[in-house]
Enzyme design. Sequence first.
Site, mmCIF file in Angstrom:
data_model
loop_
_atom_site.group_PDB
_atom_site.id
_atom_site.type_symbol
_atom_site.label_atom_id
_atom_site.label_comp_id
_atom_site.label_asym_id
_atom_site.label_seq_id
_atom_site.Cartn_x
_atom_site.Cartn_y
_atom_site.Cartn_z
ATOM 1 N N CYS A 50 0.768 -1.216 0.012
ATOM 2 C CA CYS A 50 0.076 -0.047 0.055
ATOM 3 C C CYS A 50 0.798 1.076 -0.013
ATOM 4 C CB CYS A 50 -0.794 0.216 1.185
ATOM 5 S SG CYS A 50 -2.183 -1.322 1.193
ATOM 6 N N ARG A 127 -8.077 -4.754 -2.134
ATOM 7 C CA ARG A 127 -7.605 -3.543 -2.945
ATOM 8 C C ARG A 127 -8.268 -3.566 -4.158
ATOM 9 N NH1 ARG A 127 -2.317 -2.646 -1.867
ATOM 10 N NH2 ARG A 127 -1.890 -4.884 -0.911
#
Length: 221
Positions: A50, A127
């Site tokens: 991330c 995600r």
Amino acid sequence: MSEGRIPRILEVAPDFEATSTHGPIRLSDYTAKGKWVLLFSHPSDFTPVCSTEFIEFAKHQDEFERLNVQLVGVSIDSIYSHIAWVRDLESMAGVQIRFPVIADLDQKVSQAYGLVHEVANDTATVRAVFAIDPQGLVRALMYYPAQLGRNVAELVRMFQGLQTADANGVSCPANWKPGQQVIVPAPATLADAAKRTNGGGAGLNVATWYLAKKDLALAAR
């Protein structure tokens, strides 16, 4: 649309009001101003994959702004975690993260967009990426596993393609980039199909009656 179901292409994107690193935000406030929105979720703050994504989003932010695209991040971490992580990324990578990140502690946004997948994790958001147009419609969506970071340049291309298609009534072929030829609609009658393949497709690069491309002068952005 039921809670927890992933919105589909051309459905109305669920509106929301949420707390973010930029204060309270509402999806419809962006679309009402004619903006496109890239809503993207991440599993958790302070995670390696991330972190690389946020740095790349920051590096490409000028490109998104030229396309009138508002970036909005979301996860179920707290606002204080978001602030600490953003500040750390900016210091570490020498970038400025100018887009808001939603602190979705009550999971209202996550549930509305189907971002919590119990098979993967019953608390962390997956995600995901949603491209939302100024009419508030979902135009594209992508889901990635936790182990694979997103290609941010491809997300820029996605909005370039959608906007080109909308503005010109065309489609974009595989691997298309701005400045390359676009696909024109296929003929709808036998007569028009025959005309196209018999020299009637002036200005077209005709491969066959249903596949023809043309050059497109893109407006400078």
